[in-house]
Design a protein around this motif. Structure first.
Motif, mmCIF file in Angstrom:
data_model
loop_
_atom_site.group_PDB
_atom_site.id
_atom_site.type_symbol
_atom_site.label_atom_id
_atom_site.label_comp_id
_atom_site.label_asym_id
_atom_site.label_seq_id
_atom_site.Cartn_x
_atom_site.Cartn_y
_atom_site.Cartn_z
ATOM 1 N N THR A 203 27.454 31.988 -0.274
ATOM 2 C CA THR A 203 27.255 32.556 -0.861
ATOM 3 C C THR A 203 28.338 31.747 -1.719
ATOM 4 N N ARG A 204 29.264 32.094 -2.218
ATOM 5 C CA ARG A 204 30.783 31.420 -2.690
ATOM 6 C C ARG A 204 30.232 29.591 -3.053
ATOM 7 N N GLU B 166 27.733 28.056 -1.419
ATOM 8 C CA GLU B 166 26.094 27.200 -2.071
ATOM 9 C C GLU B 166 26.661 27.650 -3.293
ATOM 10 N N ARG B 167 27.602 28.687 -4.114
ATOM 11 C CA ARG B 167 26.961 27.997 -5.457
ATOM 12 C C ARG B 167 28.032 27.206 -5.689
ATOM 13 N N ALA B 168 28.597 26.813 -5.631
ATOM 14 C CA ALA B 168 29.806 25.301 -5.761
ATOM 15 C C ALA B 168 28.919 24.238 -5.844
ATOM 16 N N ALA C 145 25.433 24.209 -5.769
ATOM 17 C CA ALA C 145 24.806 23.735 -6.555
ATOM 18 C C ALA C 145 24.934 23.319 -7.425
ATOM 19 N N GLY C 146 26.706 23.770 -8.332
ATOM 20 C CA GLY C 146 27.224 23.009 -9.389
ATOM 21 C C GLY C 146 27.465 21.675 -9.301
ATOM 22 N N VAL D 91 33.700 22.237 -10.222
ATOM 23 C CA VAL D 91 33.714 23.400 -10.094
ATOM 24 C C VAL D 91 33.726 23.795 -8.059
#
Length: 664
Positions: free
Chosen positions: A195-196, A198-200, A202-203, A211
């Protein structure tokens, strides 16, 4: 257990399951595809057989060459389909019998076609019926066998399709179960870190390369996170470099796309300096270019001096931005090979020509076919130009599209001057009006034959004409083939024969046959006008004694002179005929009163008074006459002849050299 180890185990199991599932699915799909191909093949053969059956039934109607050619084309296509190699699933057991049946058909068809050259007799007709029945039975048997084959192929295809669906569903269920198990493992060990990450990601996707994941664990995901952070840093540095590289790749892909869109044969790309940049496989093999050294070849070294010399005059035009097409020729295996070359300029973004594509097609077969067709057309033109018949083709708009050289000989018109002209202008309104109805019938699909007399160059010609419709595969009549044969001589001979059959050869007078025709016509006219008609029956007195004394030659002289004197005693509108021997008949028409016939009888008797010259002898010849007059009643020719004969015998009994009249 480390994530890597666990994932390796899961992936190994998954890979094994996927391979097994894929193998089973591929095998079942391949079996279904083979069964479907076999079914389609049986359907294709069935269509050919149905068409062959229709052509077999059509050909005996007119024995047209066009139908025969279509029959042979269909039969050839059927044989080719039956002769294709068997599918991996194996060959249907009945195919050998179908091939054998197909091989017998041309023998029967050739026998039937040969009967068109034989005289038309009852035997040939029965022979043709027998061959047609045999061919239809053979073709129907072939079609029945193909139908069984098609049904069995369809059953095999349906079974294979069911097996493929079952394997597909089972495979899907197994993969779903495997995916569910993997999801449980991933949910336990990987969801949070991922999840972490994935956030990176996405950034980064949004364009923010600053990011970071910030994951410090010592497992694989920790290493992945730290690697990702390092990667985003390097991506930022190389982004500009990648943009430039992408532009070059887009340009290269565009060139490859253009080539792919134009790949009918040999394809190459040359830059503005005529350096080879690309060549497809056929071009490499044809010109012997080493694929590993493509960039080292110039256009001259790649094509060879002879072929390059044929391209060289056109290169300035293509480098100036013009699309060029040229024909080239080379020698290969001792024979000439003909090419059609298309040179397509490659224009850059700045409008400059940076190179060009060379697309080459082998048109040798087309050139040979064109030469053969031209030679065949010349042969056919030579043949038709020397046939003693007018041959032409008239389209559906009544416009002449072809005519042979006989038009020049018969009509004094150059055939080239008639091409494209309306038929009415070419042959004249009068002749066109004679033939228009028959032409319209032919354009509706009917084969028409007729005879017509026309004035051609100031002379009357009898022509036997046949119109054959040009029917296309869709049933549309595109035009009419016209064949006109000159039967003038035949008609004139028939007229002469007809006239000879109705004349007495010795005296030139009408014979009994013509007398009967004229008598019936005279009676009809007498009834319409109401004016009397007289019939005289004459014979020469003592003619047998003349024959006995002076022979048949002397008797013939007497008969000829007797006929001449009778003609001199009647009007030109009256009929004088010789029945047989010394018997003659005179028909007098348009009388005002019956007594006029007696005056003609006396004139005939007077005309016979001068002696007849037979050799050195002067013979007295007399005649007896029986006269009957018809007042326009219902009497026919036979009854008049009978009454005149009775009157003749009364004149004989009265002493001869006189006439007797039947009651009015």
């Amino acid at each position: 257990m480390r994530i890597r180890t666990q994932l390796q185990l899961i992936l190994t199991v998954a890979a094994g399951v996927v391979l097994v599932v894929a193998g089973l699915a591929w095998q079942s799909r391949r079996a279904a595809h083979d069964a479907e191909a076999e079914q389609e093949r049986s359907r294709t053969v069935a269509r050919h057989a149905a068409a062959l059956l229709l052509l077999t039934q059509e050909y005996p109607r007119y024995f047209e060459d066009r139908v025969a050619e279509q029959w042979r084309e269909r039969h050839g296509a059927l044989v080719v389909e039956l002769g294709l190699p068997a599918s991996p699933a194996g060959e249907w057991a009945g195919l050998d019998a179908l091939r054998e049946s197909a091989r017998r058909l041309p023998l029967l068809f050739d026998l039937l076609a040969g009967l068109t050259e034989a005289p038309e007799t009852a035997f040939t007709a029965r022979r043709a019926e027998f061959l047609v029945d045999q061919m239809i039975n053979e073709t129907q048997g072939l079609a029945d066998g193909i139908y069984r084959w098609s049904r069995e192929a369809a059953a095999v295809q349906q079974a294979a399709a069911r097996r493929y669906r079952w394997i597909s569903v089972s495979s899907l269920a197994l993969l779903v179960a495997l995916l569910l198990g993997q999801s449980i493992v991933i949910a336990r060990r990987m969801v949070g870190p991922l999840t972490r990450i994935e956030r990176a990601v996405a950034g980064v996707e949004s364009g923010d390369l600053s990011v970071k994941v910030g994951l410090d664990s010592d497992d694989e995901l920790g290493h992945l996170a730290r690697g990702f952070d390092s990667m985003t840093s390097s991506i930022s540095e190389r982004r500009d470099e990648l943009r430039g590289e992408m532009q070059r790749r887009v340009a290269s892909e565009q060139r490859l796309t253009d080539i792919t869109n134009n790949i009918p044969a040999l394809i190459g790309y040359f830059d503005a300096d005529l350096q080879l940049g690309f060549a497809n496989g056929p071009a490499l093999r044809r010109f012997g270019v080493d694929p590993a050294r493509v960039g080292e070849y110039t256009m001259r070294s790649a094509l060879g001096d002879d072929v390059y010399a044929q391209h060289e005059p056109f290169l300035p035009r293509v480098l100036a931005g013009e699309r060029v097409t040229l024909d080239a020729e080379s020698v290969r295996h001792g024979g000439s090979v003909h090419f059609q070359v298309h040179l397509v300029p490659d224009v850059g973004a700045d409008g400059r020509v940076v190179g060009f594509y060379a697309m080459t097609f082998d048109v040798t077969a087309l050139k040979l076919a064109e030469a053969a067709r031209a030679a065949g057309e010349l042969r056919l033109r030579t043949i038709t130009d020397h046939l003693p018949a007018l041959i032409s083709y008239v389209d559906e708009h009544h416009v002449i599209r072809f005519c042979n050289g006989t038009y020049r000989a018969w009509l004094g018109v150059d055939p080239s001057e008639l091409i494209g002209k309306p038929l009415s202008d070419a042959i004249g309104p009068a002749v066109y009006a004679q033939r228009r109805a028959q032409l319209e019938r032919a354009l509706r699909g009917e084969r028409v034959e007729f005879e017509v007399a026309s004035m051609v160059r100031g002379a009357s010609r009898h022509l036997r004409t046949e119109y054959i419709p040009d029917v296309g595969a869709d049933g549309h009549v595109a035009g009419v083939y016209a064949l006109s044969a000159d039967i003038t001589a035949l008609k004139e001979a028939e007229a002469r024969m007809s006239e000879q059959a109705r004349r007495d050869p010795l005296t030139g007078l009408p014979n009994r046959r013509q007398l009967n025709e004229r008598l019936d016509e005279a009676l009809a006219r007498s009834r319409r006008s109401g004016r009397p008609l007289a019939l005289m029956f004459l014979d020469i007195d003592h003619f047998k004694a003349i024959n006995d004394t002076h022979g048949h030659q002397g008797g013939d002289i007497v008969l000829q002179e007797f006929a001449r004197r009778m003609l001199g005693s009647v009007r030109s509108t009256d009929t004088v005929a010789r029945l047989a021997g010394d018997e003659f008949v005179v028909v007098l028409e348009g009388l005002n009163i019956g007594q006029e016939a007696e005056q003609v009888a006396r004139k005939i008797l007077g005309g016979m008074k001068p002696p007849f010259a037979v050799g050195a002898a002067a013979l007295p010849v007399t005649t007896s006459i029986g006269v009957v007059v018809s007042g326009g009643g219902p009497e026919d020719g036979a009854s008049l002849m009978s009454r005149a004969d009775e009157a003749l015998y009364r004149a004989k009994r009265s002493g001869r050299n006189t006439f007797a009249v039947s009651a009015y």
